[in-house]
Scaffold this motif. Structure first.
Motif: not given
Length: 120
Positions: A15-20, A67-69, A81-93, A115-118
């Motif tokens: 449910g959180g957000s990150l910006r790569l 997500f928004s690029i 910009q990644m919002s409403s993150l889910r566990p299946d978004d976990t990956a190396v980006y 690395q993004v880990t949700v």
């Protein structure tokens, strides 16, 4: 030679957000497009989002609406910009530059990944 460096990854709760960020250094950075891809453990690399120099964007169905690029040409930087993150978004980006499209074959220059880990 253009070099791409990703940053902004980390651990976040569902449910959180990150910006790569994808920062380009080296010679003048004017690719046709920049894409973001991701690779989860044990899975193939998959397309996430892309932005064309003319401003067009494309997203994988799994991230549309979440997500928004975007880009800052003055800073030679592309953001995801990644919002409403889910566990299946976990990956190396990874960010990649060169052409434009949903296939990794269109891109000639790649970053080292972040690395993004949700957590659930």
């Amino acid at each position: 030679q253009v070099r791409l460096v990703e940053s902004g990854g980390g651990l976040v709760q569902a449910g959180g957000s990150l910006r790569l960020s994808c920062a380009a250094s080296g010679r003048t950075f004017r690719p046709t497009g920049v894409g973001w891809f991701r690779q989860a453990l044990g899975k193939e690399r998959e397309f996430v989002a892309a932005i064309h120099w003319a401003g067009m964007t494309d997203y994988a169905d799994s991230v549309k609406g979440r997500f928004s690029i975007s880009r800052d040409n003055a800073k030679n930087t592309v953001y995801l910009q990644m919002s409403s993150l889910r566990p299946d978004d976990t990956a190396v980006y990874y960010c990649a530059a060169g052409g434009y499209g949903t296939s990794s074959q269109y891109y000639s220059t790649w970053g080292q990944g972040t690395q993004v880990t949700v957590s659930s």
